[in-house]
Design an enzyme around this catalytic site. Sequence first.
Site, PDB file in Angstrom:
ATOM      1  N   HIS A  33       1.489   4.289  -2.938  1.00 43.24           N
ATOM      2  CA  HIS A  33       1.513   5.741  -2.763  1.00 43.24           C
ATOM      3  C   HIS A  33       2.733   6.342  -3.470  1.00 43.24           C
ATOM      4  O   HIS A  33       2.637   7.386  -4.129  1.00 43.24           O
ATOM      5  CB  HIS A  33       1.575   6.099  -1.280  1.00 43.24           C
ATOM      6  CG  HIS A  33       0.242   6.155  -0.600  1.00 43.24           C
ATOM      7  ND1 HIS A  33      -0.823   6.852  -1.114  1.00 43.24           N
ATOM      8  CD2 HIS A  33      -0.196   5.617   0.577  1.00 43.24           C
ATOM      9  CE1 HIS A  33      -1.860   6.749  -0.301  1.00 43.24           C
ATOM     10  NE2 HIS A  33      -1.508   5.998   0.724  1.00 43.24           N
ATOM     11  N   HIS A  49       0.837  -1.204   0.000  1.00 47.40           N
ATOM     12  CA  HIS A  49       0.000   0.000   0.000  1.00 47.40           C
ATOM     13  C   HIS A  49       0.870   1.250   0.000  1.00 47.40           C
ATOM     14  O   HIS A  49       0.630   2.191  -0.772  1.00 47.40           O
ATOM     15  CB  HIS A  49      -0.912  -0.022   1.229  1.00 47.40           C
ATOM     16  CG  HIS A  49      -1.638   1.256   1.492  1.00 47.40           C
ATOM     17  ND1 HIS A  49      -2.964   1.458   1.165  1.00 47.40           N
ATOM     18  CD2 HIS A  49      -1.233   2.433   2.063  1.00 47.40           C
ATOM     19  CE1 HIS A  49      -3.333   2.680   1.511  1.00 47.40           C
ATOM     20  NE2 HIS A  49      -2.304   3.289   2.071  1.00 47.40           N
ATOM     21  N   GLU A  50       1.893   1.274   0.838  1.00 43.29           N
ATOM     22  CA  GLU A  50       2.765   2.442   0.913  1.00 43.29           C
ATOM     23  C   GLU A  50       3.567   2.628  -0.378  1.00 43.29           C
ATOM     24  O   GLU A  50       3.763   3.756  -0.838  1.00 43.29           O
ATOM     25  CB  GLU A  50       3.708   2.326   2.116  1.00 43.29           C
ATOM     26  CG  GLU A  50       3.014   2.247   3.458  1.00 43.29           C
ATOM     27  CD  GLU A  50       2.035   3.399   3.690  1.00 43.29           C
ATOM     28  OE1 GLU A  50       2.239   4.480   3.106  1.00 43.29           O
ATOM     29  OE2 GLU A  50       1.075   3.207   4.444  1.00 43.29           O
ATOM     30  N   GLU A  58      -6.204   7.305  -0.893  1.00 43.04           N
ATOM     31  CA  GLU A  58      -6.165   6.096  -0.067  1.00 43.04           C
ATOM     32  C   GLU A  58      -6.829   4.925  -0.782  1.00 43.04           C
ATOM     33  O   GLU A  58      -6.330   3.803  -0.770  1.00 43.04           O
ATOM     34  CB  GLU A  58      -6.851   6.342   1.282  1.00 43.04           C
ATOM     35  CG  GLU A  58      -6.020   7.146   2.264  1.00 43.04           C
ATOM     36  CD  GLU A  58      -4.680   6.498   2.571  1.00 43.04           C
ATOM     37  OE1 GLU A  58      -4.654   5.294   2.889  1.00 43.04           O
ATOM     38  OE2 GLU A  58      -3.655   7.197   2.480  1.00 43.04           O
TER      39      GLU A  58
END
Length: 282
Positions: free
Chosen positions: A134, A130-131, A203
């Site tokens: 980003h 997930h990071e 997100e």
Amino acid sequence: MNTLKTTFLMALLTVMMVMLGGALGGRNGMTLAFVMAAGMNFFSYWFSDKMVLSMYGAHEISERDDPRFYGLVRRLAQRAGLPMPKVYVIDSDTPNAFATGRNPEHAAVAATSGILRILSEEELAGVMAHELAHVKNRDILIQTIAATFAGAITYMAHMAQWGAMFGGRGDDDDGGGMGALVMAILAPLAAMLVQMAISRSREYGADAGGASICGNPLSLANALAKLEMGNRQIPMHANAATAHMFIVNPLTGGGLMTLFSTHPPMQERIARLQEMARMGRS
């Protein structure tokens, strides 16, 4: 859709800032607004990552320090087609993580000691994927710019309010008057709501991107459920200005607080990931 939504919201922030500058000082106010935004964005672009990491006492680690965690990030970065980011650990029992850096070549990921302790290998992979999503989507830069614009609008609005109280009314070209005062009151609230909407949109995109990188949407879904519970049990003393960076909102609250949350509802995030798994998408 997330990209289109973000583009629209960023344009809306720009228009708001120009309108507020115009209301305060006519053409000169609009020019000042642009100069202020450019200066603040330049500073944020180059220095925000170091400031945030320092704020939370993050310390950089190597593969020798933590082969499991460092190796996991390296494998995920390779799968995502990204350069190896710097890896940091924050000494905090609150389970959370974030990414920072102005672009993929100057990125860093940070995780708390709490998250490293409570998540399984698969769940941790979902979080770090997930990071990295980003990073790949350049969300850190987008959110930093949005926060900078919102902060500049709020600062200018405060100037307008003080000017209305002590400076009297100006002519139409110089701004001032009741219209400027009303805009000065409403602009900060509107800017904050737009900033929150941008953060929520990114997100959702990072959840989908992270599921694709790690290959298992349920790993991230299960991790999010654990992290939400962990943050309720052990709240983090986080700065509100950086709350949007974390995978789970470190600032808890119900009621009206959900309207101003930088994160989408956790139930909705988990439901979307579960739907991805059900449809066989990753």
